[in-house]
Design a protein around this motif. Sequence first.
Motif, PDB file in Angstrom:
ATOM      1  N   THR A  41      18.268  43.332  27.765  1.00 17.02           N
ATOM      2  CA  THR A  41      18.440  44.039  26.496  1.00 17.02           C
ATOM      3  C   THR A  41      19.590  45.031  26.571  1.00 17.02           C
ATOM      4  OG1 THR A  41      16.071  43.830  26.022  1.00 17.02           O
ATOM      5  CG2 THR A  41      17.309  45.500  24.798  1.00 17.02           C
ATOM      6  N   ILE A  42      19.629  45.794  27.645  1.00 10.60           N
ATOM      7  CA  ILE A  42      20.668  46.806  27.808  1.00 10.60           C
ATOM      8  C   ILE A  42      22.001  46.175  28.195  1.00 10.60           C
ATOM      9  CG2 ILE A  42      21.358  48.829  29.166  1.00 10.60           C
ATOM     10  CD1 ILE A  42      18.397  49.485  29.479  1.00 10.60           C
ATOM     11  N   ASN A  43      21.921  45.099  28.959  1.00 14.92           N
ATOM     12  CA  ASN A  43      23.123  44.444  29.493  1.00 14.92           C
ATOM     13  C   ASN A  43      23.209  43.006  28.985  1.00 14.92           C
ATOM     14  OD1 ASN A  43      21.598  45.936  32.144  1.00 14.92           O
ATOM     15  ND2 ASN A  43      23.548  46.781  31.476  1.00 14.92           N
ATOM     16  N   PRO A  44      23.447  42.822  27.680  1.00 18.93           N
ATOM     17  CA  PRO A  44      23.459  41.466  27.120  1.00 18.93           C
ATOM     18  C   PRO A  44      24.663  40.664  27.615  1.00 18.93           C
ATOM     19  CG  PRO A  44      24.246  43.046  25.499  1.00 18.93           C
ATOM     20  CD  PRO A  44      23.756  43.854  26.663  1.00 18.93           C
ATOM     21  N   GLY A  45      24.495  39.346  27.575  1.00 25.04           N
ATOM     22  CA  GLY A  45      25.575  38.460  28.002  1.00 25.04           C
ATOM     23  C   GLY A  45      25.150  37.603  29.173  1.00 25.04           C
ATOM     24  N   LEU A  46      25.845  36.530  29.363  1.00 25.27           N
ATOM     25  CA  LEU A  46      25.545  35.582  30.428  1.00 25.27           C
ATOM     26  C   LEU A  46      25.525  36.276  31.787  1.00 25.27           C
ATOM     27  CD1 LEU A  46      25.172  32.466  30.948  1.00 25.27           C
ATOM     28  CD2 LEU A  46      27.645  32.403  31.381  1.00 25.27           C
ATOM     29  N   ASN A  47      24.500  35.978  32.578  1.00 23.86           N
ATOM     30  CA  ASN A  47      24.359  36.517  33.936  1.00 23.86           C
ATOM     31  C   ASN A  47      23.951  35.368  34.837  1.00 23.86           C
ATOM     32  OD1 ASN A  47      23.966  38.122  36.215  1.00 23.86           O
ATOM     33  ND2 ASN A  47      21.891  38.705  35.610  1.00 23.86           N
ATOM     34  N   ALA A  48      24.913  34.502  35.132  1.00 26.28           N
ATOM     35  CA  ALA A  48      24.614  33.263  35.856  1.00 26.28           C
ATOM     36  C   ALA A  48      25.238  33.207  37.236  1.00 26.28           C
ATOM     37  CB  ALA A  48      25.096  32.062  35.032  1.00 26.28           C
ATOM     38  N   ASP A  49      26.038  34.206  37.598  1.00 29.85           N
ATOM     39  CA  ASP A  49      26.634  34.266  38.936  1.00 29.85           C
ATOM     40  C   ASP A  49      25.946  35.349  39.739  1.00 29.85           C
ATOM     41  OD1 ASP A  49      28.503  32.315  39.463  1.00 29.85           O
ATOM     42  OD2 ASP A  49      30.177  33.395  38.549  1.00 29.85           O
ATOM     43  N   ALA A  50      25.324  34.973  40.839  1.00 35.54           N
ATOM     44  CA  ALA A  50      24.725  35.956  41.734  1.00 35.54           C
ATOM     45  C   ALA A  50      25.830  36.604  42.555  1.00 35.54           C
ATOM     46  CB  ALA A  50      23.696  35.279  42.643  1.00 35.54           C
ATOM     47  N   LEU A  51      25.947  37.933  42.443  1.00 35.15           N
ATOM     48  CA  LEU A  51      27.021  38.607  43.166  1.00 35.15           C
ATOM     49  C   LEU A  51      26.683  38.695  44.647  1.00 35.15           C
ATOM     50  CD1 LEU A  51      28.073  41.484  40.749  1.00 35.15           C
ATOM     51  CD2 LEU A  51      28.680  39.067  40.745  1.00 35.15           C
ATOM     52  N   GLY A  52      27.676  38.409  45.455  1.00 35.90           N
ATOM     53  CA  GLY A  52      27.499  38.434  46.901  1.00 35.90           C
ATOM     54  C   GLY A  52      28.846  38.296  47.568  1.00 35.90           C
ATOM     55  N   GLN A  53      28.881  37.692  48.738  1.00 40.08           N
ATOM     56  CA  GLN A  53      30.124  37.540  49.476  1.00 40.08           C
ATOM     57  C   GLN A  53      31.174  36.813  48.633  1.00 40.08           C
ATOM     58  OE1 GLN A  53      30.678  38.848  52.472  1.00 40.08           O
ATOM     59  NE2 GLN A  53      32.809  38.170  52.408  1.00 40.08           N
ATOM     60  N   GLY A  54      32.319  37.451  48.462  1.00 39.82           N
ATOM     61  CA  GLY A  54      33.401  36.846  47.698  1.00 39.82           C
ATOM     62  C   GLY A  54      33.350  37.125  46.212  1.00 39.82           C
ATOM     63  N   SER A  55      32.230  37.658  45.710  1.00 35.91           N
ATOM     64  CA  SER A  55      32.095  37.909  44.282  1.00 35.91           C
ATOM     65  C   SER A  55      32.624  39.274  43.870  1.00 35.91           C
ATOM     66  CB  SER A  55      30.628  37.792  43.852  1.00 35.91           C
ATOM     67  OG  SER A  55      30.183  36.464  43.965  1.00 35.91           O
ATOM     68  N   THR A  56      32.707  40.197  44.834  1.00 30.69           N
ATOM     69  CA  THR A  56      33.244  41.530  44.565  1.00 30.69           C
ATOM     70  C   THR A  56      34.269  41.859  45.647  1.00 30.69           C
ATOM     71  OG1 THR A  56      31.474  42.594  45.833  1.00 30.69           O
ATOM     72  CG2 THR A  56      31.125  42.323  43.479  1.00 30.69           C
ATOM     73  N   GLN A  57      34.969  42.959  45.474  1.00 31.78           N
ATOM     74  CA  GLN A  57      35.957  43.349  46.470  1.00 31.78           C
ATOM     75  C   GLN A  57      35.275  43.633  47.808  1.00 31.78           C
ATOM     76  OE1 GLN A  57      38.922  46.172  44.999  1.00 31.78           O
ATOM     77  NE2 GLN A  57      38.596  45.422  42.907  1.00 31.78           N
ATOM     78  N   ALA A  58      35.977  43.338  48.890  1.00 27.86           N
ATOM     79  CA  ALA A  58      35.374  43.267  50.229  1.00 27.86           C
ATOM     80  C   ALA A  58      34.565  44.512  50.590  1.00 27.86           C
ATOM     81  CB  ALA A  58      36.469  43.061  51.270  1.00 27.86           C
ATOM     82  N   THR A  59      33.420  44.281  51.221  1.00 26.35           N
ATOM     83  CA  THR A  59      32.541  45.377  51.632  1.00 26.35           C
ATOM     84  C   THR A  59      32.778  45.796  53.076  1.00 26.35           C
ATOM     85  OG1 THR A  59      30.824  43.792  52.212  1.00 26.35           O
ATOM     86  CG2 THR A  59      30.729  44.758  50.018  1.00 26.35           C
ATOM     87  N   GLY A  60      33.497  45.020  53.852  1.00 29.73           N
ATOM     88  CA  GLY A  60      33.758  45.388  55.238  1.00 29.73           C
ATOM     89  C   GLY A  60      32.635  44.983  56.163  1.00 29.73           C
ATOM     90  N   GLU A  61      32.926  45.007  57.458  1.00 33.09           N
ATOM     91  CA  GLU A  61      31.966  44.537  58.444  1.00 33.09           C
ATOM     92  C   GLU A  61      30.896  45.581  58.763  1.00 33.09           C
ATOM     93  OE1 GLU A  61      35.250  44.592  58.893  1.00 33.09           O
ATOM     94  OE2 GLU A  61      35.697  42.476  58.514  1.00 33.09           O
ATOM     95  N   ALA A  62      31.293  46.846  58.841  1.00 33.93           N
ATOM     96  CA  ALA A  62      30.357  47.861  59.318  1.00 33.93           C
ATOM     97  C   ALA A  62      30.068  48.945  58.288  1.00 33.93           C
ATOM     98  CB  ALA A  62      30.920  48.506  60.588  1.00 33.93           C
ATOM     99  N   SER A  63      30.521  48.747  57.068  1.00 33.83           N
ATOM    100  CA  SER A  63      30.327  49.787  56.062  1.00 33.83           C
ATOM    101  C   SER A  63      29.960  49.168  54.734  1.00 33.83           C
ATOM    102  CB  SER A  63      31.607  50.621  55.914  1.00 33.83           C
ATOM    103  OG  SER A  63      31.491  51.490  54.821  1.00 33.83           O
ATOM    104  N   SER A  64      29.005  49.789  54.047  1.00 37.25           N
ATOM    105  CA  SER A  64      28.623  49.313  52.721  1.00 37.25           C
ATOM    106  C   SER A  64      29.410  50.026  51.629  1.00 37.25           C
ATOM    107  CB  SER A  64      27.115  49.534  52.494  1.00 37.25           C
ATOM    108  OG  SER A  64      26.822  50.924  52.563  1.00 37.25           O
TER     109      SER A  64
END
Length: 390
Positions: free
Chosen positions: A269-292
């Motif tokens: 309701t708050i965030n309308p629109g298609l939500n069909a891609d699960a965000l994870g590795q490669g979906s966002t800018q790099a998170t690094g090996e040892a840091s979140s």
Amino acid sequence: MPLLLRSVFVALSLLCPPAFAAPAAETRVLAVPSALNPYPRLPRLTFNSDGTFKITVFSDLHYGENAWDAWGPQQDVNSTRLMNTVLSTEKPDFVFLNGDLITGENTFRENSTVYINEIIAPLNQMKIPFCSTQGNHDNEPNITHLEEIQRELKYAPLSYTRIAPASISGGSGGKYGPGTYWVPVYTNKNDFAPALIIWAFDSRGGFSEGSNSTALPDWVDSSVATWIEQETKLMDSVWGPADQTRGALAFVHIPPHAVQAVWETLNNTINPGLNADALGQGSTQATGEASSSGKDQPFWDSLNTNVKNLHAVISGHDHGDEWCAREPTKDVIFCFDKHSGYGGYSSTGWGHGVRNIVFSSPNPAVGPETWIRMEDGETHARITLDQSYP
């Protein structure tokens, strides 16, 4: 006045015309340093007389897919049809092309940048000003971000895309991340200061060119953080503080790492629109090996600290997502684009379209309205990018 004296007076007037002061607005515009007047040869972008300004975003067009068979070129035909349909009905004041213009790994070295001509043809024909940033598929062994930008600037007379300064890693001194810059929009063409700044950031990614291709960093470089601070300080010193006078929008192809945590708390309701891609590795800018915290953290901090009245940060990259949400660590709204092109991955029911962003006023306190517009004209996921959202 006797005729002789009148003649002498007219002659002297022609030789020594009276000094009329130039209009204050024009004088102030001419006094703007060149660093804050990046488009001296292009028309100034302005809000319409009714106070509106409309931006249409095409994302992930993916031209050049399967260039060796009949299927691939047909997808380009379909994407061009979509662009023509949307542009002719929406009639935007400005267009933003938000990355992955070309599926570079499917192209050949000798014709890679020719696809830029196909992409910009509808914009050139309709004389619509636009700019672009590039995505991970725009850096491949046969193509680079820099080559795409150079081609665009050569063949698009109304392109507002710029090449980043050499001080930014991957900028004009490199090939892979040069698409970082800003575009001013004024209330009126003779105004001293703009009412809106459109920021474009190059998130790089993909692979380097040549036979020994290597993977490239897929986040906005930390040097951009210092550049943002320098640019905004210069703007404030010349144009005055942005708090009450200038709004901003930011575009980047790969979404910032902070969005991954937001995705886990979405509400239909708050965030309308298609939500069909699960965000994870490669979906966002790099998170690094040892840091979140994310390798794009310096950029993310600087953007949200220094750019005032930031209405939203808008990304492409994840074809199955359309939603907007408020990112709590920075209290900023993030939105996905709509997958526009027929190239690139898709799934049944996703469809193709654009994100529209419409300002009703140049006042930065008035947030723009945004929604997804599908190729067939259907619209959904309409929200207002202001403090009341969500």
